[in-house]
Write an enzyme that holds these catalytic residues in place. Sequence first.
Site, PDB file in Angstrom:
ATOM      1  N   ASP A 244       0.983  -1.098  -0.037  1.00  0.00           N
ATOM      2  CA  ASP A 244       0.072   0.062   0.073  1.00  0.00           C
ATOM      3  C   ASP A 244       0.943   1.188   0.084  1.00  0.00           C
ATOM      4  O   ASP A 244       1.691   1.358   0.914  1.00  0.00           O
ATOM      5  CB  ASP A 244      -0.928  -0.063   1.357  1.00  0.00           C
ATOM      6  CG  ASP A 244      -1.654   1.066   1.457  1.00  0.00           C
ATOM      7  OD1 ASP A 244      -1.413   2.232   0.782  1.00  0.00           O
ATOM      8  OD2 ASP A 244      -2.546   1.173   2.247  1.00  0.00           O
ATOM      9  N   ILE A 245       0.816   2.212  -0.967  1.00  0.00           N
ATOM     10  CA  ILE A 245       1.906   3.398  -1.203  1.00  0.00           C
ATOM     11  C   ILE A 245       1.733   4.257   0.007  1.00  0.00           C
ATOM     12  O   ILE A 245       2.541   4.727   0.344  1.00  0.00           O
ATOM     13  CB  ILE A 245       1.397   3.875  -2.624  1.00  0.00           C
ATOM     14  CG1 ILE A 245       2.666   4.895  -2.882  1.00  0.00           C
ATOM     15  CG2 ILE A 245       0.117   4.897  -2.539  1.00  0.00           C
ATOM     16  CD1 ILE A 245       2.540   5.340  -4.466  1.00  0.00           C
TER      17      ILE A 245
ATOM     18  N   ASN B  86      -7.657  12.840 -10.278  1.00  0.00           N
ATOM     19  CA  ASN B  86      -8.457  13.466 -11.218  1.00  0.00           C
ATOM     20  C   ASN B  86      -8.388  14.797 -11.542  1.00  0.00           C
ATOM     21  O   ASN B  86      -7.579  15.503 -10.792  1.00  0.00           O
ATOM     22  CB  ASN B  86      -9.736  12.740 -11.371  1.00  0.00           C
ATOM     23  CG  ASN B  86     -10.722  13.405 -10.112  1.00  0.00           C
ATOM     24  OD1 ASN B  86     -10.733  14.733 -10.076  1.00  0.00           O
ATOM     25  ND2 ASN B  86     -10.860  12.458  -9.353  1.00  0.00           N
TER      26      ASN B  86
ATOM     27  N   VAL C 134      -6.269   4.546  -5.153  1.00  0.00           N
ATOM     28  CA  VAL C 134      -5.074   5.168  -4.673  1.00  0.00           C
ATOM     29  C   VAL C 134      -5.182   6.461  -4.355  1.00  0.00           C
ATOM     30  O   VAL C 134      -4.949   6.865  -3.171  1.00  0.00           O
ATOM     31  CB  VAL C 134      -3.795   4.874  -5.472  1.00  0.00           C
ATOM     32  CG1 VAL C 134      -3.789   6.050  -6.677  1.00  0.00           C
ATOM     33  CG2 VAL C 134      -2.710   5.103  -4.403  1.00  0.00           C
ATOM     34  N   ASP C 135      -6.252   7.444  -4.783  1.00  0.00           N
ATOM     35  CA  ASP C 135      -6.420   8.660  -4.649  1.00  0.00           C
ATOM     36  C   ASP C 135      -7.326   8.774  -3.320  1.00  0.00           C
ATOM     37  O   ASP C 135      -6.792   9.484  -2.359  1.00  0.00           O
ATOM     38  CB  ASP C 135      -7.472   9.313  -5.751  1.00  0.00           C
ATOM     39  CG  ASP C 135      -7.580  11.085  -5.734  1.00  0.00           C
ATOM     40  OD1 ASP C 135      -6.690  11.538  -4.836  1.00  0.00           O
ATOM     41  OD2 ASP C 135      -8.326  11.432  -6.681  1.00  0.00           O
TER      42      ASP C 135
ATOM     43  N   SER D 262      -3.234   5.258 -13.950  1.00  0.00           N
ATOM     44  CA  SER D 262      -4.281   4.894 -14.881  1.00  0.00           C
ATOM     45  C   SER D 262      -4.764   3.232 -15.129  1.00  0.00           C
ATOM     46  O   SER D 262      -5.461   3.093 -15.627  1.00  0.00           O
ATOM     47  CB  SER D 262      -3.827   5.434 -16.212  1.00  0.00           C
ATOM     48  OG  SER D 262      -4.010   6.872 -16.175  1.00  0.00           O
ATOM     49  N   THR D 263      -4.147   2.450 -14.229  1.00  0.00           N
ATOM     50  CA  THR D 263      -4.343   1.054 -14.671  1.00  0.00           C
ATOM     51  C   THR D 263      -5.374   0.504 -13.647  1.00  0.00           C
ATOM     52  O   THR D 263      -5.716  -0.564 -13.843  1.00  0.00           O
ATOM     53  CB  THR D 263      -3.077   0.268 -14.287  1.00  0.00           C
ATOM     54  OG1 THR D 263      -2.946   0.191 -12.767  1.00  0.00           O
ATOM     55  CG2 THR D 263      -1.724   0.692 -15.247  1.00  0.00           C
ATOM     56  N   GLY D 264      -6.027   1.235 -12.870  1.00  0.00           N
ATOM     57  CA  GLY D 264      -7.301   0.976 -12.139  1.00  0.00           C
ATOM     58  C   GLY D 264      -8.516   1.358 -12.911  1.00  0.00           C
ATOM     59  O   GLY D 264      -8.924   0.816 -14.025  1.00  0.00           O
TER      60      GLY D 264
ATOM     61  N   TYR E  56      -9.267   3.918 -14.380  1.00  0.00           N
ATOM     62  CA  TYR E  56      -9.108   4.510 -15.826  1.00  0.00           C
ATOM     63  C   TYR E  56      -8.700   3.556 -16.784  1.00  0.00           C
ATOM     64  O   TYR E  56      -8.304   3.942 -18.098  1.00  0.00           O
ATOM     65  CB  TYR E  56      -7.849   5.725 -15.808  1.00  0.00           C
ATOM     66  CG  TYR E  56      -8.343   6.952 -15.214  1.00  0.00           C
ATOM     67  CD1 TYR E  56      -9.767   7.136 -14.690  1.00  0.00           C
ATOM     68  CD2 TYR E  56      -7.602   7.985 -15.042  1.00  0.00           C
ATOM     69  CE1 TYR E  56     -10.314   8.169 -14.383  1.00  0.00           C
ATOM     70  CE2 TYR E  56      -8.059   9.080 -14.764  1.00  0.00           C
ATOM     71  CZ  TYR E  56      -9.368   9.359 -14.353  1.00  0.00           C
ATOM     72  OH  TYR E  56      -9.757  10.564 -13.670  1.00  0.00           O
TER      73      TYR E  56
HETATM   74  N1  AR6 Z   1      -1.315   1.665  -2.926  1.00  0.00           N
HETATM   75  C1  AR6 Z   1      -0.903   1.400  -3.952  1.00  0.00           C
HETATM   76  N2  AR6 Z   1      -1.638   1.247  -5.226  1.00  0.00           N
HETATM   77  C2  AR6 Z   1      -2.913   1.176  -5.031  1.00  0.00           C
HETATM   78  C3  AR6 Z   1      -3.653   1.580  -3.897  1.00  0.00           C
HETATM   79  C4  AR6 Z   1      -2.701   1.987  -2.684  1.00  0.00           C
HETATM   80  N3  AR6 Z   1      -3.347   1.861  -1.535  1.00  0.00           N
HETATM   81  N4  AR6 Z   1      -4.910   1.517  -4.189  1.00  0.00           N
HETATM   82  C5  AR6 Z   1      -5.090   1.501  -5.375  1.00  0.00           C
HETATM   83  N5  AR6 Z   1      -3.830   0.948  -6.088  1.00  0.00           N
HETATM   84  P1  AR6 Z   1      -6.564   3.746  -9.510  1.00  0.00           P
HETATM   85  P2  AR6 Z   1      -6.524   5.569 -11.983  1.00  0.00           P
HETATM   86  C6  AR6 Z   1      -3.451   0.856  -7.298  1.00  0.00           C
HETATM   87  O1  AR6 Z   1      -8.136   3.262  -9.807  1.00  0.00           O
HETATM   88  O2  AR6 Z   1      -6.626   4.267 -12.765  1.00  0.00           O
HETATM   89  C7  AR6 Z   1      -9.852   7.778  -8.609  1.00  0.00           C
HETATM   90  O3  AR6 Z   1     -10.912   7.812  -8.329  1.00  0.00           O
HETATM   91  C8  AR6 Z   1      -4.832  -0.014  -8.284  1.00  0.00           C
HETATM   92  O4  AR6 Z   1      -4.510  -1.118  -7.962  1.00  0.00           O
HETATM   93  O5  AR6 Z   1      -6.500   4.124  -8.257  1.00  0.00           O
HETATM   94  O6  AR6 Z   1      -5.508   6.245 -12.282  1.00  0.00           O
HETATM   95  C9  AR6 Z   1      -9.312   9.105  -9.220  1.00  0.00           C
HETATM   96  O7  AR6 Z   1      -9.689  10.316  -8.367  1.00  0.00           O
HETATM   97  C10 AR6 Z   1      -4.055   0.641  -9.778  1.00  0.00           C
HETATM   98  O8  AR6 Z   1      -2.982  -0.283 -10.186  1.00  0.00           O
HETATM   99  O9  AR6 Z   1      -6.234   5.289 -10.152  1.00  0.00           O
HETATM  100  C11 AR6 Z   1      -9.700   9.211 -10.700  1.00  0.00           C
HETATM  101  O10 AR6 Z   1     -10.988   9.698 -10.662  1.00  0.00           O
HETATM  102  C12 AR6 Z   1      -3.272   1.894  -9.462  1.00  0.00           C
HETATM  103  O11 AR6 Z   1      -3.412   2.047  -8.332  1.00  0.00           O
HETATM  104  C13 AR6 Z   1      -9.253   7.717 -10.999  1.00  0.00           C
HETATM  105  O12 AR6 Z   1      -9.555   6.843  -9.676  1.00  0.00           O
HETATM  106  C14 AR6 Z   1      -4.160   2.856 -10.141  1.00  0.00           C
HETATM  107  O13 AR6 Z   1      -5.504   2.803  -9.982  1.00  0.00           O
HETATM  108  C15 AR6 Z   1      -7.948   7.586 -11.337  1.00  0.00           C
HETATM  109  O14 AR6 Z   1      -7.910   6.237 -12.063  1.00  0.00           O
END
Ligand code: AR6
Length: 174
Positions: free
Chosen positions: A8-9, A22, A31-32, A119-121, A123
């Site tokens: 977890d970052i 975003n 992660v946000d 972007s890999t979640g 997005y």
């Molecule tokens: N620690 C490390 N990595 C994480 C954590 C964590 N605690 N939580 C999730 N990830 P995403 P996006 C990974 O969806 O695709 C938000 O609502 C997750 O497994 O967080 O850039 C923003 O506000 C994935 O591999 O971000 C935007 O609206 C990676 O983080 C939107 O999501 C990115 O997933 C951005 O989407």
Amino acid sequence: MIELLLNDITKIPVDAIVNAANTSLLGGGGVDGAIHKAGGKEILQECQKIRNKQGGCKVGEAVITSAGKLPAKFVIHTVGPVWNNGKHNEESLLSSAYKNSLKLASDNQILSISFPNISTGIYKFPKEKAAEIAIQTVLNFLTTTDKIEKVIFVCLDKENYNIYTKLLKQNNPL
Ligand code: AR6
């Protein structure tokens, strides 16, 4: 130096944690959400100030705030592209998100920086392609400066971790 972690970052001490935000900068899921939850309201207040001044953050750009209760000095909020069939400049926008985060880091005397897999979640950017872009952009940037000592890719999911393990072995910087 590049490091890879499965974690977890919000738990990893560094100078700056990068957030996959975003354009509103007002928080979200993934992660946000985890960063704002662990860091506390100070981060959101600073994001709101930036919004008032410049109206959020464009895709591919980055802004910096303090890190509240996180084990870091700063959070760098960047906005990755939403994957939309790959024909909307997604690859270069993802590279810009990494590059502009690294630029802000080197401008702020940040020695260590951690990246989530932007972007890999939510997005939906294809994971392997995103990892290739992330690694190549970081390696290129590190050849241009010796200000940043450590870049940590922090994966929450095993699939991303396995992809990075394979690609980093091929690039051999570990
Ligand atoms: N620690 C490390 N990595 C994480 C954590 C964590 N605690 N939580 C999730 N990830 P995403 P996006 C990974 O969806 O695709 C938000 O609502 C997750 O497994 O967080 O850039 C923003 O506000 C994935 O591999 O971000 C935007 O609206 C990676 O983080 C939107 O999501 C990115 O997933 C951005 O989407």
